[in-house]
Design an enzyme around this catalytic site. Structure first.
Site, PDB file in Angstrom:
ATOM      1  N   ASP A 157      29.626  83.848  42.813  1.00 60.83           N
ATOM      2  CA  ASP A 157      28.789  84.245  44.251  1.00 60.83           C
ATOM      3  C   ASP A 157      29.631  83.959  45.321  1.00 60.83           C
ATOM      4  O   ASP A 157      29.728  84.329  46.377  1.00 60.83           O
ATOM      5  CB  ASP A 157      27.447  83.523  44.144  1.00 60.83           C
ATOM      6  CG  ASP A 157      27.555  82.071  44.133  1.00 60.83           C
ATOM      7  OD1 ASP A 157      28.718  81.446  43.695  1.00 60.83           O
ATOM      8  OD2 ASP A 157      26.407  81.329  44.252  1.00 60.83           O
TER       9      ASP A 157
HETATM   10  C1  LAN Z   1      28.783  73.492  42.952  1.00 67.46           C
HETATM   11  C2  LAN Z   1      28.917  73.649  44.424  1.00 67.46           C
HETATM   12  C3  LAN Z   1      28.839  75.311  44.729  1.00 67.46           C
HETATM   13  C4  LAN Z   1      27.747  75.948  43.867  1.00 67.46           C
HETATM   14  C5  LAN Z   1      27.226  77.439  44.365  1.00 67.46           C
HETATM   15  C6  LAN Z   1      28.425  78.358  44.807  1.00 67.46           C
HETATM   16  C7  LAN Z   1      26.322  77.198  45.432  1.00 67.46           C
HETATM   17  C8  LAN Z   1      26.494  77.967  43.205  1.00 67.46           C
HETATM   18  O1  LAN Z   1      25.919  79.270  43.627  1.00 67.46           O
HETATM   19  C9  LAN Z   1      27.353  78.113  41.823  1.00 67.46           C
HETATM   20  C10 LAN Z   1      27.776  76.925  41.376  1.00 67.46           C
HETATM   21  C11 LAN Z   1      28.548  76.063  42.309  1.00 67.46           C
HETATM   22  C12 LAN Z   1      30.026  76.549  42.474  1.00 67.46           C
HETATM   23  C13 LAN Z   1      28.570  74.627  41.985  1.00 67.46           C
HETATM   24  C14 LAN Z   1      28.985  74.055  40.557  1.00 67.46           C
HETATM   25  C15 LAN Z   1      28.686  72.475  40.229  1.00 67.46           C
HETATM   26  C16 LAN Z   1      29.453  71.981  41.203  1.00 67.46           C
HETATM   27  C17 LAN Z   1      31.051  72.212  41.355  1.00 67.46           C
HETATM   28  C18 LAN Z   1      28.789  71.972  42.881  1.00 67.46           C
HETATM   29  C19 LAN Z   1      27.283  71.686  42.937  1.00 67.46           C
HETATM   30  C20 LAN Z   1      29.542  71.148  43.687  1.00 67.46           C
HETATM   31  C21 LAN Z   1      29.502  69.786  42.844  1.00 67.46           C
HETATM   32  C22 LAN Z   1      29.226  70.234  41.244  1.00 67.46           C
HETATM   33  C23 LAN Z   1      30.103  69.389  40.381  1.00 67.46           C
HETATM   34  C24 LAN Z   1      29.708  69.764  38.877  1.00 67.46           C
HETATM   35  C25 LAN Z   1      30.176  67.909  40.348  1.00 67.46           C
HETATM   36  C26 LAN Z   1      30.826  67.113  39.576  1.00 67.46           C
HETATM   37  C27 LAN Z   1      29.986  66.448  38.531  1.00 67.46           C
HETATM   38  C28 LAN Z   1      29.969  66.878  37.339  1.00 67.46           C
HETATM   39  C29 LAN Z   1      28.682  66.869  36.648  1.00 67.46           C
HETATM   40  C30 LAN Z   1      30.967  67.404  36.723  1.00 67.46           C
END
Ligand code: LAN
Length: 729
Positions: free
Chosen positions: A458
């Protein structure tokens, strides 16, 4: 030794230190990279004045003027952007904290301590301030995220962090936190990731952990258990975890860690039966209990752990493989790594493997800075190295909708914004992409910056949509040529799942039963990718926008995708008409995407049962003040949960979902817009409200830029539909 003299471990301050002079902090940006600097030098402090955005992010008065009062939605949007434009960074994006999770600073602090790396003094002080400010007033503890109730995970880890940062055990905040920790049963019941961190520090027994076999990394890709088939966020955390686990790397015992061993538990450390703690998870922490299958496999793996490393050639081979994978991850991301958890873990691996004087170690230390963010409450560690591209893409689309991109007063802002989107596009596939299981990335957009380098479905879609929207605005230069847009389309076309939806970083690679092997206890849906309404909609809209630009490029492939995505969106609708949002709070967010999807193929309130039920659900949640408000509980419990106060962000999503679905009655929509308008401050800003974002159902994360992007967008959309009429006196 290094550790005995580590100053912050020996300070033992039982009074709160004085913190830093906020007027000396500056945010430096460089192609999206955000780093905060403390200017101790008076001359430099004068030569490099604080920008308005610095002051804003630090919570200092910006002294931005009061703007003339507004009557219409577009005037309101303009005042909003008048304020917001002052926060744009030199390189064209909008910075912002990306905090929320409360388990990032502890990992960083433990790694600093273990590697004997000093934390620069201003940073150390501000990290302390942040953690003290985030402790719950009632019980002094911390939860998994800033709004969550105190848990063992949050309380034990942040307690340890504050101790490492220099507070003594008799500091009132730590006395209070320790009491809460003990009331929750002490640190024995900490969830798996906490057991891991405490073991690394040497204050938990490794035998108290379920095994993390690095051997999985030697499996061929066709076997579901091969980590190459897992969700990339999960596999890249378990990669260094497995490596460090297999080597049982722990900081040496010091007076300090000896003391922690006594502080964290309700019984003497030496009397703890560690093997009994493997499945001991405090009730307040438990979100996803182990499956029977998981427990059985853990038991078997425990026997395997009895083989000493020296005799275990298979393990030695696996350690070579994990080391190679860790090196590829570090190099491909310029030592930023995918997230703050694997960032710090990879740094530790580098410490044990290459040592403190290595080039790799120094590169890691340098890029730790990219994760730290100074906010009004102190210094936090962000959930990624920022949300730069993601926020930029939304504000671009909002500005086009609200006719701000067309406004010559903001032309320079728009050109800079497009320049930022331009430089953020990923221009290459990762070296060794097959070897390290990476998705195609040439032409993709990342969530944060190009150095991060990970394709997200996305983010690529929003990057594409915002580029097209800006470049179609008269007079804005065409910085990104068609070939590069085609590259983005090529990436998207590799990502559709068998259920027709789109997942986040990669198409789904592993079978659904892999979720039964989720070892993390505090998150759900982390093992494999899943299709998401948000991601699927974004891709659909991006391909539709691209098709208008170039109807012939990969026409058949694009048509095949766009004609099937809807099937997925419809399948996901619940019987009450709602959709569950996975990446923000929550049902209003998903409705914004899902109803947009339906509208794009001509399905509206009047001619589609799906759209009708979707609107009726949203309407049933409108508050008396005309707004909408959800809390993070919606995500956790998967049931719509009203906030005490309506929220501008939820209201913007709800209003836009109704507008896209062409809901035929204006009144509820107008009331929502009215709510957003009267929440605007006289200088044009909107104030921070409840936390906006989420991941893995149970952990929340902040998106402070949403209160600008989505409000402005909703105001614009309303005016496009109903005209720009006076709604305020
Ligand atoms: C994110 C941030 C952005 C988010 C969107 C783009 C909003 C979504 O539509 C797809 C998934 C994604 C890219 C996403 C996945 C998981 C993330 C990277 C996070 C929420 C930001 C932090 C999180 C990450 C997993 C945090 C570290 C913790 C772990 C469990 C490894």
């Amino acid at each position: 030794s290094l550790h005995e003299t580590y100053p912050s471990a020996t300070l033992n301050l039982n009074v709160t230190p004085s913190f830093t002079d906020l007027s000396r902090w500056r945010l430096r940006v460089n192609q999206g990279a955000q780093t905060w600097h403390y200017l101790t030098d008076d001359e430099e402090n004068e030569r490099w004045p604080q920008a308005i955005s610095d002051k804003y992010h630090l919570g200092l008065p910006t002294n931005l003027p009061e703007l003339s009062s507004v009557k219409t939605p577009l005037e309101c949007a303009r005042n909003g952007f008048e304020f917001y434009s002052k926060l744009q960074t030199e390189d064209g994006h909008w910075g912002g904290e990306y905090g929320g999770p409360m388990f990032m600073i502890p990992g960083l602090a433990i790694a600093h301590y273990t590697t004997g790396t000093l934390i620069p003094e201003p940073t150390r002080l501000e990290l302390i301030r942040y953690l003290l400010n985030r402790a719950h007033h009632k019980d002094g503890g911390w939860g998994i995220h800033i709004e969550g109730i105190s848990t063992v995970f949050g309380t034990a880890l942040n307690y340890v962090a504050l101790r490492i940062l220099g507070l003594g055990p008799e500091h009132p905040a730590l006395v209070k936190a320790r009491n809460t920790l003990h009331e929750l049963g002490g640190a024995t019941g900490i969830p798996a990731w906490g057991k891991f961190w405490l073991s690394i520090l040497g204050v938990y027994g490794w035998e108290g952990m379920n095994p993390i076999p690095p051997e999985l990394w030697t499996l061929p890709k066709w076997m579901p258990l091969c980590p190459g088939n897992w969700w990339v966020q999960n596999r890249l955390v378990y990669l260094p975890m497995g490596h460090l686990y297999a080597l049982r790397c722990s900081a040496p015992l010091t007076t300090f860690t000896q003391s922690l061993r006594e502080e964290l538990y309700t019984q003497p450390y030496t009397s703890i039966d560690w093997p009994l703690q493997r499945n001991n998870i405090a009730q307040v922490d438990l979100y996803t209990p182990h499956s029977k299958l998981m427990d059985t496999l853990n038991k078997i793996a425990t026997y395997y752990e009895k083989i000493p490393l020296k005799l275990n050639w298979f393990r030695q081979y696996a350690l070579k493989e994990t080391m190679a994978q860790i090196t590829m991850e570090d190099e491909n991301s310029f030592y930023l790594d995918l997230n703050p958890v694997n960032k710090v873990l990879n740094w530790l691996v580098v410490f044990y493997h290459h040592g403190k004087n290595s080039r790799e170690f120094k590169l890691h230390v340098e890029r730790n800075l990219d994760y730290l963010w100074m906010g009004p409450d102190g210094m936090m560690m962000n959930g990624t190295n920022g949300s730069q591209l993601w926020d930029a893409a939304f504000i671009a689309q909002a500005c086009v909708e609200a006719q701000l991109a067309q406004n010559m007063n903001y032309r320079e802002n728009m050109v800079k914004l497009l320049e930022f989107i331009d430089l953020s596009q990923i221009r290459r596939n990762a070296p060794n992409m097959t070897r390290c299981y990476r998705q195609q990335s040439k032409g993709a957009w990342p969530f944060s910056t190009r150095d991060n380098g990970y394709t997200v479905s996305d983010c690529t879609a929003e990057g594409l949509k915002s580029t097209i929207a800006l470049q179609q605005t008269a007079g804005i230069p065409q910085l990104i040529d068609l070939e590069r847009l085609c590259d983005a389309v090529d990436v998207l076309l590799t990502m559709q799942n068998l259920d027709y939806g789109f997942a986040s970083y990669e198409p789904i690679r592993g079978p659904a039963w892999l979720e039964k092997l989720n070892p993390a206890e505090i998150f759900s849906d982390i093992m494999i990718e899943h299709s998401y309404v948000e991601c699927s909609t974004a891709v659909l809209m991006a391909l539709a926008a691209f098709k208008k630009l170039d109807p012939l490029y990969r026409q058949e492939d694009i048509n095949k995708v766009t004609s099937t995505v809807l099937q997925y969106i419809k399948n996901e609708q619940r019987s009450d008409g709602s959709w569950y949002g996975s990446w923000a709070v929550c049902f209003t967010y998903a409705a914004f995407f899902a109803l947009q999807s339906l509208a794009s193929v001509g399905e509206f309130y009047d001619n589609s049962e799906y759209a009708q039920k979707g609107c009726d659900f949203i309407l049933s949640k409108q508050e008396d003040d005309g707004g909408w408000g959800e809390t993070y509980k919606s995500c956790e419990n998967q049931v719509y949960t009203h906030n005490n106060q309506s929220q501008v962000v939820n209201t913007a999503w709800a209003v836009m979902s109704l507008l896209d679905a062409k809901y035929p009655v204006e009144e509820p929509i107008r009331r929502g817009i009215h709510f957003i308008m009267q929440k605007q401050q006289s200088n044009g800003e909107w104030l921070q409200e409840s936390i906006e974002g989420v991941f893995n159902k149970n952990c929340m994360i902040s998106y402070p830029n949403y209160k600008f992007a989505f409000t402005i967008w909703a105001l614009g959309k309303y005016a496009s539909t109903y005209g720009d009429k006076a709604l305020l006196e």
